[in-house]
Design a protein around this motif. Structure first.
Motif, PDB file in Angstrom:
ATOM      1  N   THR A  97       0.852  -1.183   0.000  1.00 62.67           N
ATOM      2  CA  THR A  97       0.000   0.000   0.000  1.00 62.67           C
ATOM      3  C   THR A  97       0.887   1.232   0.000  1.00 62.67           C
ATOM      4  N   VAL A  98       0.691   2.082  -0.995  1.00 62.18           N
ATOM      5  CA  VAL A  98       1.530   3.267  -1.190  1.00 62.18           C
ATOM      6  C   VAL A  98       0.647   4.508  -1.142  1.00 62.18           C
ATOM      7  N   LEU A  99       1.042   5.482  -0.339  1.00 64.05           N
ATOM      8  CA  LEU A  99       0.355   6.772  -0.293  1.00 64.05           C
ATOM      9  C   LEU A  99       1.243   7.813  -0.959  1.00 64.05           C
ATOM     10  N   VAL A 100       0.676   8.557  -1.921  1.00 60.74           N
ATOM     11  CA  VAL A 100       1.407   9.606  -2.617  1.00 60.74           C
ATOM     12  C   VAL A 100       0.833  10.948  -2.194  1.00 60.74           C
ATOM     13  N   ASN A 101       1.634  11.748  -1.486  1.00 59.69           N
ATOM     14  CA  ASN A 101       1.216  13.090  -1.089  1.00 59.69           C
ATOM     15  C   ASN A 101       1.654  14.083  -2.159  1.00 59.69           C
ATOM     16  N   GLY A 102       0.733  14.974  -2.552  1.00 56.89           N
ATOM     17  CA  GLY A 102       1.015  15.857  -3.676  1.00 56.89           C
ATOM     18  C   GLY A 102       0.795  15.143  -4.995  1.00 56.89           C
ATOM     19  N   ALA A 103      -0.220  14.278  -5.029  1.00 64.11           N
ATOM     20  CA  ALA A 103      -0.433  13.406  -6.179  1.00 64.11           C
ATOM     21  C   ALA A 103      -0.889  14.144  -7.429  1.00 64.11           C
ATOM     22  N   GLY A 104      -1.347  15.378  -7.291  1.00 60.98           N
ATOM     23  CA  GLY A 104      -1.798  16.107  -8.462  1.00 60.98           C
ATOM     24  C   GLY A 104      -0.688  16.775  -9.248  1.00 60.98           C
ATOM     25  N   GLY A 105       0.498  16.912  -8.657  1.00 56.39           N
ATOM     26  CA  GLY A 105       1.595  17.637  -9.292  1.00 56.39           C
ATOM     27  C   GLY A 105       2.369  16.804 -10.290  1.00 56.39           C
ATOM     28  N   GLY A 106       3.459  17.392 -10.801  1.00 55.50           N
ATOM     29  CA  GLY A 106       4.245  16.742 -11.833  1.00 55.50           C
ATOM     30  C   GLY A 106       4.798  15.395 -11.409  1.00 55.50           C
ATOM     31  N   VAL A 107       5.554  15.364 -10.314  1.00 48.98           N
ATOM     32  CA  VAL A 107       6.115  14.106  -9.823  1.00 48.98           C
ATOM     33  C   VAL A 107       5.008  13.216  -9.275  1.00 48.98           C
ATOM     34  N   GLY A 108       4.081  13.812  -8.533  1.00 48.12           N
ATOM     35  CA  GLY A 108       3.063  13.025  -7.846  1.00 48.12           C
ATOM     36  C   GLY A 108       2.190  12.206  -8.774  1.00 48.12           C
ATOM     37  N   SER A 155      -5.785  18.058  -3.513  1.00 44.72           N
ATOM     38  CA  SER A 155      -7.036  18.788  -3.334  1.00 44.72           C
ATOM     39  C   SER A 155      -8.123  18.147  -4.187  1.00 44.72           C
ATOM     40  N   GLY A 156      -9.372  18.396  -3.829  1.00 40.66           N
ATOM     41  CA  GLY A 156     -10.492  17.702  -4.433  1.00 40.66           C
ATOM     42  C   GLY A 156     -10.596  17.833  -5.936  1.00 40.66           C
ATOM     43  N   LYS A 157     -10.103  18.938  -6.499  1.00 39.43           N
ATOM     44  CA  LYS A 157     -10.239  19.130  -7.947  1.00 39.43           C
ATOM     45  C   LYS A 157      -9.452  18.104  -8.760  1.00 39.43           C
ATOM     46  N   HIS A 158      -8.501  17.425  -8.109  1.00 43.80           N
ATOM     47  CA  HIS A 158      -7.676  16.440  -8.810  1.00 43.80           C
ATOM     48  C   HIS A 158      -8.254  15.020  -8.765  1.00 43.80           C
ATOM     49  N   GLU A 159      -9.330  14.809  -8.008  1.00 45.72           N
ATOM     50  CA  GLU A 159      -9.779  13.435  -7.756  1.00 45.72           C
ATOM     51  C   GLU A 159     -10.120  12.677  -9.036  1.00 45.72           C
ATOM     52  N   THR A 160     -10.907  13.279  -9.912  1.00 44.74           N
ATOM     53  CA  THR A 160     -11.336  12.566 -11.114  1.00 44.74           C
ATOM     54  C   THR A 160     -10.150  12.116 -11.952  1.00 44.74           C
ATOM     55  N   VAL A 161      -9.195  13.025 -12.164  1.00 43.66           N
ATOM     56  CA  VAL A 161      -8.021  12.681 -12.972  1.00 43.66           C
ATOM     57  C   VAL A 161      -7.197  11.594 -12.302  1.00 43.66           C
ATOM     58  N   LEU A 162      -6.977  11.707 -10.996  1.00 43.32           N
ATOM     59  CA  LEU A 162      -6.123  10.739 -10.310  1.00 43.32           C
ATOM     60  C   LEU A 162      -6.757   9.353 -10.262  1.00 43.32           C
ATOM     61  N   ARG A 163      -8.046   9.285 -10.099  1.00 40.31           N
ATOM     62  CA  ARG A 163      -8.701   7.971 -10.156  1.00 40.31           C
ATOM     63  C   ARG A 163      -8.588   7.395 -11.569  1.00 40.31           C
ATOM     64  N   ILE A 188      -1.404  23.194  -9.302  1.00 40.72           N
ATOM     65  CA  ILE A 188      -1.069  22.721 -10.644  1.00 40.72           C
ATOM     66  C   ILE A 188      -1.472  21.255 -10.802  1.00 40.72           C
ATOM     67  N   GLN A 189      -2.079  20.934 -11.935  1.00 40.09           N
ATOM     68  CA  GLN A 189      -2.442  19.556 -12.257  1.00 40.09           C
ATOM     69  C   GLN A 189      -1.552  19.077 -13.386  1.00 40.09           C
ATOM     70  N   GLY A 190      -0.497  18.364 -13.042  1.00 37.90           N
ATOM     71  CA  GLY A 190       0.455  17.904 -14.051  1.00 37.90           C
ATOM     72  C   GLY A 190       1.527  18.946 -14.303  1.00 37.90           C
ATOM     73  N   LYS A 191       1.792  19.244 -15.578  1.00 34.44           N
ATOM     74  CA  LYS A 191       2.931  20.069 -15.941  1.00 34.44           C
ATOM     75  C   LYS A 191       2.521  21.317 -16.731  1.00 34.44           C
ATOM     76  N   ILE A 192       3.358  22.362 -16.593  1.00 32.90           N
ATOM     77  CA  ILE A 192       3.237  23.584 -17.376  1.00 32.90           C
ATOM     78  C   ILE A 192       4.286  23.500 -18.481  1.00 32.90           C
ATOM     79  N   VAL A 193       3.862  23.771 -19.717  1.00 32.97           N
ATOM     80  CA  VAL A 193       4.751  23.572 -20.866  1.00 32.97           C
ATOM     81  C   VAL A 193       4.871  24.854 -21.688  1.00 32.97           C
ATOM     82  N   LEU A 194       6.094  25.130 -22.136  1.00 31.41           N
ATOM     83  CA  LEU A 194       6.377  26.219 -23.057  1.00 31.41           C
ATOM     84  C   LEU A 194       6.525  25.655 -24.457  1.00 31.41           C
ATOM     85  N   ILE A 195       5.873  26.266 -25.429  1.00 26.14           N
ATOM     86  CA  ILE A 195       5.931  25.784 -26.801  1.00 26.14           C
ATOM     87  C   ILE A 195       6.814  26.710 -27.626  1.00 26.14           C
ATOM     88  N   ALA A 196       7.890  26.149 -28.158  1.00 33.92           N
ATOM     89  CA  ALA A 196       8.811  26.941 -28.970  1.00 33.92           C
ATOM     90  C   ALA A 196       8.397  26.915 -30.430  1.00 33.92           C
TER      91      ALA A 196
END
Length: 338
Positions: A174-185, A204-212, A329-337
């Motif tokens: 059983t693994v618990l990931v704290n900060g699961a909505g971020g880039g590493v998490g 935070s709750g806004k990440h639940e759907t994506v993380l599931r 932040i949910q995932g990553k912020i990307v710059l497009i060149a």
């Protein structure tokens, strides 16, 4: 005559407003290097820290770079030229990389630019199944999660502890990931699930759907419930947040379990952990093209995916850094060149 390109450069430390989109000399690939035409680059915490001059560090640890410098480590693009003694890549190959990290931690790895030169050992072919935006979002976050949970991939001395980090087997754990909505998490959630763990995501709750959707078996909204009083006993906590209060997770880890700290600075619970029979461990993520290629196969076949929080043009790097400072932040912020 020196060829020029567009890049985002720092001439002084400070807030997002100090980032300048301007002309800069185009690099030339040296021996063992590949010149990459950047299509996208992503933001990572070290970019924010360096832009600010690492003011959170003691003065003697702060950088003394020669300005101007170019931030950024994570890129996806196309091989434009090969230096001497380079094999395994050809002009026109689509590639991705975490460039020279942590070697250029305090001076910038030059990714926020139209072109960047990359040591061939840091480079991997871009997974064909994903675009440059998602490929650029992967390297540092994916390698961090991989080196914590799967395989360190190097024998360099650990700057944070006097023993090597050694991932524990995750099958049936059983693994618990704290900060699961971020880039590493969000990538740690997926890798732990891939390795056979029962995964509890904390965000935070806004990440639940994506993380599931990414495979989390259970979800804790930390704004409503404290993980340390809600979660069952777990075998491993990977904390991708850091900051005050990391010690609170010790209370929910089983004897002989482990606490992995992505940002260990300020942790003060080593004595308590030893008393509970808990291993506390951390690691310094390092560039590794071969490892990135291996992990990239999971991106290619859809086993794991990179979530994108937002996209900005390279010329909008200041706005991208401002978005990073807003948090949530949910995932990553990307710059497009290109």
């Amino acid at each position: 005559m020196t060829e020029m390109m567009k890049a985002v450069r720092l001439h002084e430390f400070g807030g997002p407003q100090v980032l300048r989109y301007e002309e800069a000399p185009r690099p030339v690939a040296g021996t063992g290097e590949v010149l990459v035409r950047v299509h996208a680059a992503s933001l990572n915490p070290p970019d924010l820290y360096l832009r600010d001059g690492y003011r959170a560090l003691p003065p003697e640890w702060r950088p003394s770079p020669v300005f101007p410098l170019i931030l950024g480590t994570d890129i996806s693009g196309v091989v434009a030229a090969l230096g001497e003694n380079v094999s395994g890549f050809s002009v026109g190959d689509e590639v991705f990389s975490m460039v020279r990290f942590p070697h250029d931690l305090m001076t910038g790895s030059n990714a926020y630019a139209d072109y960047v030169k990359v040591p061939v050992s840091d480079l991997a072919l871009k997974p064909a199944g994903i675009d440059h935006i998602r490929a650029a979002g992967a390297p540092m976050s994916l390698l961090t999660a991989w080196q914590f949970l799967v395989e360190p991939g190097h024998d360099a001395p650990n700057p944070f502890q006097d023993f090597d980090h050694a991932p524990i087997p995750l099958e049936g754990k059983t693994v618990l990931v704290n900060g699961a909505g971020g880039g590493v998490g969000h990538l740690a959630v997926q890798l732990a699930k891939w390795k056979g763990a029962h995964v509890i995501a904390v965000a935070s709750g806004k990440h639940e759907t994506v993380l599931r959707d990414l495979g989390a078996d259970a979800f804790i909204d930390y704004t409503r419930q404290a993980a340390e009083t809600t979660a069952p006993d777990v075998d491993l906590v990977i904390d991708a947040v850091g900051g005050p209060g990391m010690e609170r997770f010790l209370s929910l880890i089983r004897k002989n379990g482990a606490l992995y700290l992505v940002n260990p600075l300020g942790f003060s619970g080593h004595e308590e952990a030893a008393g509970r029979g808990i291993t506390v461990s951390t690691a310094q993520v390092r560039s590794n093209g071969a490892q990135l290629a291996e992990a990239g196969r999971l991106l290619d076949d859809g086993t794991i995916r990179v979530e994108i929080d937002s996209e900005f043009a390279l010329s909008e790097a200041s706005a991208a850094h401002q978005r990073a400072l807003e948090g949530g932040i949910q995932g990553k912020i990307v710059l497009i060149a290109r």
